[in-house]
Design a protein around this motif. Sequence first.
Motif, mmCIF file in Angstrom:
data_model
loop_
_atom_site.group_PDB
_atom_site.id
_atom_site.type_symbol
_atom_site.label_atom_id
_atom_site.label_comp_id
_atom_site.label_asym_id
_atom_site.label_seq_id
_atom_site.Cartn_x
_atom_site.Cartn_y
_atom_site.Cartn_z
ATOM 1 N N SER A 1 0.855 -1.187 0.000
ATOM 2 C CA SER A 1 0.000 0.000 0.000
ATOM 3 C C SER A 1 0.892 1.239 0.000
ATOM 4 N N SER B 1 -7.200 16.379 -0.372
ATOM 5 C CA SER B 1 -7.147 15.247 -1.292
ATOM 6 C C SER B 1 -7.536 13.947 -0.601
ATOM 7 N N ALA B 2 -8.191 13.057 -1.353
ATOM 8 C CA ALA B 2 -8.431 11.707 -0.846
ATOM 9 C C ALA B 2 -7.130 10.917 -0.765
ATOM 10 N N ALA B 3 -6.141 11.292 -1.580
ATOM 11 C CA ALA B 3 -4.847 10.617 -1.565
ATOM 12 C C ALA B 3 -4.140 10.892 -0.246
ATOM 13 N N ASP C 1 -9.445 0.253 -5.056
ATOM 14 C CA ASP C 1 -8.988 1.620 -4.818
ATOM 15 C C ASP C 1 -7.792 1.971 -5.699
ATOM 16 N N GLN D 1 0.150 4.003 1.282
ATOM 17 C CA GLN D 1 0.010 4.577 2.620
ATOM 18 C C GLN D 1 0.945 3.883 3.609
ATOM 19 N N HIS E 1 -7.645 3.786 -8.377
ATOM 20 C CA HIS E 1 -7.598 5.206 -8.719
ATOM 21 C C HIS E 1 -6.976 6.013 -7.579
ATOM 22 N N GLN E 2 -7.368 5.721 -6.338
ATOM 23 C CA GLN E 2 -6.808 6.448 -5.201
ATOM 24 C C GLN E 2 -5.326 6.139 -5.033
ATOM 25 N N GLN E 3 -4.957 4.885 -5.194
ATOM 26 C CA GLN E 3 -3.545 4.536 -5.022
ATOM 27 C C GLN E 3 -2.668 5.170 -6.102
ATOM 28 N N ALA F 1 -3.312 8.043 -7.437
ATOM 29 C CA ALA F 1 -3.214 9.430 -6.995
ATOM 30 C C ALA F 1 -2.186 9.558 -5.872
ATOM 31 N N GLU F 2 -2.107 8.555 -4.990
ATOM 32 C CA GLU F 2 -1.129 8.600 -3.902
ATOM 33 C C GLU F 2 0.295 8.487 -4.433
#
Length: 343
Positions: free
Chosen positions: A36, A157-159, A296, A38, A298-300, A302-303
């Motif tokens: 991840s 941001s959601a990221a 997720d 994160q 798309h979010q990853q 963006a991260e």
Amino acid sequence: MSPVEEFLALTEELPLPGAGETARRFDQLWALAARSPQLGRLAEAHFDAVAILAEAGRSAAPGQRFGVWAAGGPDPATLRRTDAGLRLVGTKHWCSGASIVSHALVTARQDTGNAAADDRGVGGSGGERGGGVDTNALVLVDLSAPGVTMGESDWQSAAFAAIDTRSVAFDLAVDEDSVIGVDDWYLRRRGFWHGAVGVAACWAGAISGIVERSVGHIPTDPHAQAHLGAIDAELWNLRALISAAAAEIDADHGEQERERRRRALRVRHLVDEAIGSIVAHLTRAAGPRLLAHVGDVHQQLAEVELYRRQCHAERDLEILGELARPRPPLDPDRSEPAASAGA
């Protein structure tokens, strides 16, 4: 288990950079970020802090989780000597893991108002760097201590929203033992640029994990296969790049700071460029369904895009270009580079 919960549950111990097993350290950072972005972001800072403490002859206590907070900004954190002792005051910005980590290594401007008060440079006029020059100390802070105040989050941001990056204000007494280094030791130490390569290993690991989770959603038509082939080659190249950098770091027996910096900037630029290429190939191969309907991803993505912007792009390339030029010869009578003919 969420990435934050995984971080808090980590039991891994990583080899220290430059101690002969840097490749294994970077492989482990890569693997954590692959699980991840994160997790990689939180774990990289924690293990960087553990390495920083070791470089200073210190050790982390079991169960502690660290952030490294070194960004600037208004009302900067300042280490000030008062009649009652040392005091950390001011604000740090971009404090990742603010409500998650238990401790932070915080860079703080050394107060220049009391040169005679401290022979270690704290509260002095720049210590060995010269009078009147602002320098930074590195302070270990227990975030449960009175006088540590979490600011309101303004993260939009959601990221990386879950890793809680916000400003943190300080107004607390600190003891001498909490001062890990003074006079820009944090930047001058040998491990600073080794750590910068470790961050790039996390960028690379993060995109590799996204690719691994996305392969099953890539069509098998010839164009998509070509994109996947390009991605495979880029990832192999990233592995080779990180491995080569690790080998150079372990072979460092007296490198100058400029060479350590040059290697780190090279690696970070190449990883940044490769990730941009991989993202383009991946999204072209898979089309909108991957971004809109698969977990997720798309979010990853963006991260990863946000994470790799720790590479300062053309600003870093400008510095790399300067480092690529031969240094002027030393004037034997002055022990400094000779002036150019046009000076």
